[in-house]
Write a protein that holds these residues in place. Structure first.
Motif, short mmCIF file in Angstrom:
data_model
loop_
_atom_site.label_atom_id
_atom_site.label_comp_id
_atom_site.label_asym_id
_atom_site.label_seq_id
_atom_site.Cartn_x
_atom_site.Cartn_y
_atom_site.Cartn_z
N PRO A 1 0.85 -1.24 -0.02
CA PRO A 1 -0.19 0.02 0.02
C PRO A 1 0.78 1.20 0.14
N GLY A 2 0.21 2.29 -0.42
CA GLY A 2 0.72 3.56 -0.53
C GLY A 2 0.26 4.60 0.75
N ARG A 3 0.54 5.72 0.51
CA ARG A 3 -0.24 6.70 1.54
C ARG A 3 -1.26 7.07 0.99
N GLY A 4 -2.59 7.24 1.75
CA GLY A 4 -3.70 7.52 1.24
C GLY A 4 -3.99 9.12 1.29
N GLN A 5 -5.00 9.53 0.64
CA GLN A 5 -5.36 11.04 0.65
C GLN A 5 -5.44 11.80 1.84
N ASP A 6 -6.30 10.89 2.73
CA ASP A 6 -6.49 11.47 4.24
C ASP A 6 -5.27 11.67 4.67
N ASP A 7 -4.49 10.72 4.70
CA ASP A 7 -3.04 10.84 5.34
C ASP A 7 -2.38 12.01 5.00
N VAL A 8 -2.29 12.35 3.56
CA VAL A 8 -1.78 13.47 3.07
C VAL A 8 -2.19 14.78 3.72
N ALA A 9 -3.55 15.00 3.48
CA ALA A 9 -4.23 16.03 4.10
C ALA A 9 -3.97 16.32 5.56
N ALA A 10 -4.11 15.35 6.26
CA ALA A 10 -3.59 15.53 7.96
C ALA A 10 -2.15 15.90 8.04
N GLU A 11 -1.25 15.56 7.05
CA GLU A 11 -0.10 15.87 7.21
C GLU A 11 0.07 17.28 6.94
N LEU A 12 -0.53 17.68 6.06
CA LEU A 12 -0.50 18.89 5.21
C LEU A 12 -0.84 20.05 6.61
N GLU A 13 -1.92 19.62 7.10
CA GLU A 13 -2.66 20.68 8.22
C GLU A 13 -1.74 20.55 9.51
N ARG A 14 -1.07 19.57 9.90
CA ARG A 14 -0.35 19.22 10.78
C ARG A 14 1.15 20.13 10.62
N GLU A 15 1.69 20.07 9.72
CA GLU A 15 2.72 20.76 9.35
C GLU A 15 2.67 22.17 9.00
N CYS A 16 1.47 22.71 8.67
CA CYS A 16 1.28 24.05 8.21
C CYS A 16 1.22 24.67 9.82
N ALA A 17 0.36 23.83 10.65
CA ALA A 17 0.25 24.38 11.92
C ALA A 17 1.56 24.55 12.81
N TRP A 18 2.15 23.74 12.73
CA TRP A 18 3.65 23.51 13.39
C TRP A 18 4.46 25.04 12.64
#
Length: 253
Positions: A105-122
């Motif tokens: 498996p690869g990364r799902g779109q939900d995982d990518v979206a969550a990472e984007l929000e988390r890193e932008c917040a940081w």
């Protein structure tokens, strides 16, 4: 011990997760996660593009042969490779993307979206970049969060991972992130900080590339990679690197 037969040891990269050493014509990769080497070995046995030869594997060390030629370039400096070499790289990437995706498996779109929000917040909480730069790039990055047909992607197709000799691709290295994924991600990573070579790359890649999505991945990758780079001793604010990529979006209409 006879020093005449000793090869010089060069530290190529070293951080808390991984170290790569060069000894003569061989690279020794030491990874804290043995799954990375397993993926790399499996991927190199499947892909229709040139890859390094595996010398031996004794976990946690994977020994691979050096590939001939030189990298397309490095981040932060103009690429010395010809337009034809970039087109050849594009053709190689297309062969990869047209191959059957790997079975893991690869990364799902939900995982990518969550990472984007988390890193932008940081980035915002730590005042790493001006808020308007983060917010503008987060807006652009949304275009990458779309439905797509998964392809066999390299997953970390940095410019230093594609080797050429003249106008021929001689090898693509570092396959530990290979997985089914968005083919536009590979194109974006290869041209990150070298947007002026996108036309050359796509001349070899052929039809089907989405420039808006590639542009979105430039922003998304730069936003999500910045904290990791800072925490592992790299400088995303070096000329031509991730922060410059993010700031350049502010000059666009």
């Amino acid at each position: 011990m006879d020093e005449a037969v000793m090869d010089e040891v060069e530290v190529v990269v070293a951080h808390s997760q991984r170290a790569t050493l060069r000894v003569g014509d061989m690279f020794l990769k030491v990874d804290g996660d043995p799954a990375h080497a397993d993926v790399e070995i499996r991927a190199m046995g499947m892909v229709p593009v040139p890859t390094p030869a595996i010398r031996w594997h004794e976990p946690p060390v994977l020994a691979i042969a050096a590939v001939p030629g030189t990298a397309l370039g490095v981040l932060g400096e103009p690429s010395p490779a010809s337009s034809a070499a970039w087109a050849a790289a594009g053709a190689a990437v297309r062969r990869l993307h047209d191959a059957p995706p790997p079975p893991w498996p690869g990364r799902g779109q939900d995982d990518v979206a969550a990472e984007l929000e988390r890193e932008c917040a940081w980035l915002l909480e730590n005042d790493v970049l001006p808020a308007e730069v983060v917010r503008r790039n987060r807006e652009i990055a949304q275009a990458a969060l779309r439905s797509y047909r998964p392809a066999f992607i390299h997953g970390d197709l940095q410019i230093t991972h594609v080797f050429v000799d003249g106008d021929e691709v001689t090898g693509i290295i570092d396959w530990s992130e290979a997985a089914p994924g968005d083919p536009m991600f590979d194109i974006a990573i290869l041209t990150l900080g070298h947007e002026e070579r996108l036309d050359d790359l796509l001349a070899g890649y052929g039809p089907g590339a989405d420039r808006d999505v590639i542009r979105a991945w430039w922003s998304l990758r730069s936003l999500t990679a910045s904290r990791w780079l800072v925490e592992h001793g790299f400088d995303p604010d070096a000329p031509g690197c991730e922060f410059d990529v993010l700031r350049s979006r502010m000059r666009e209409p």
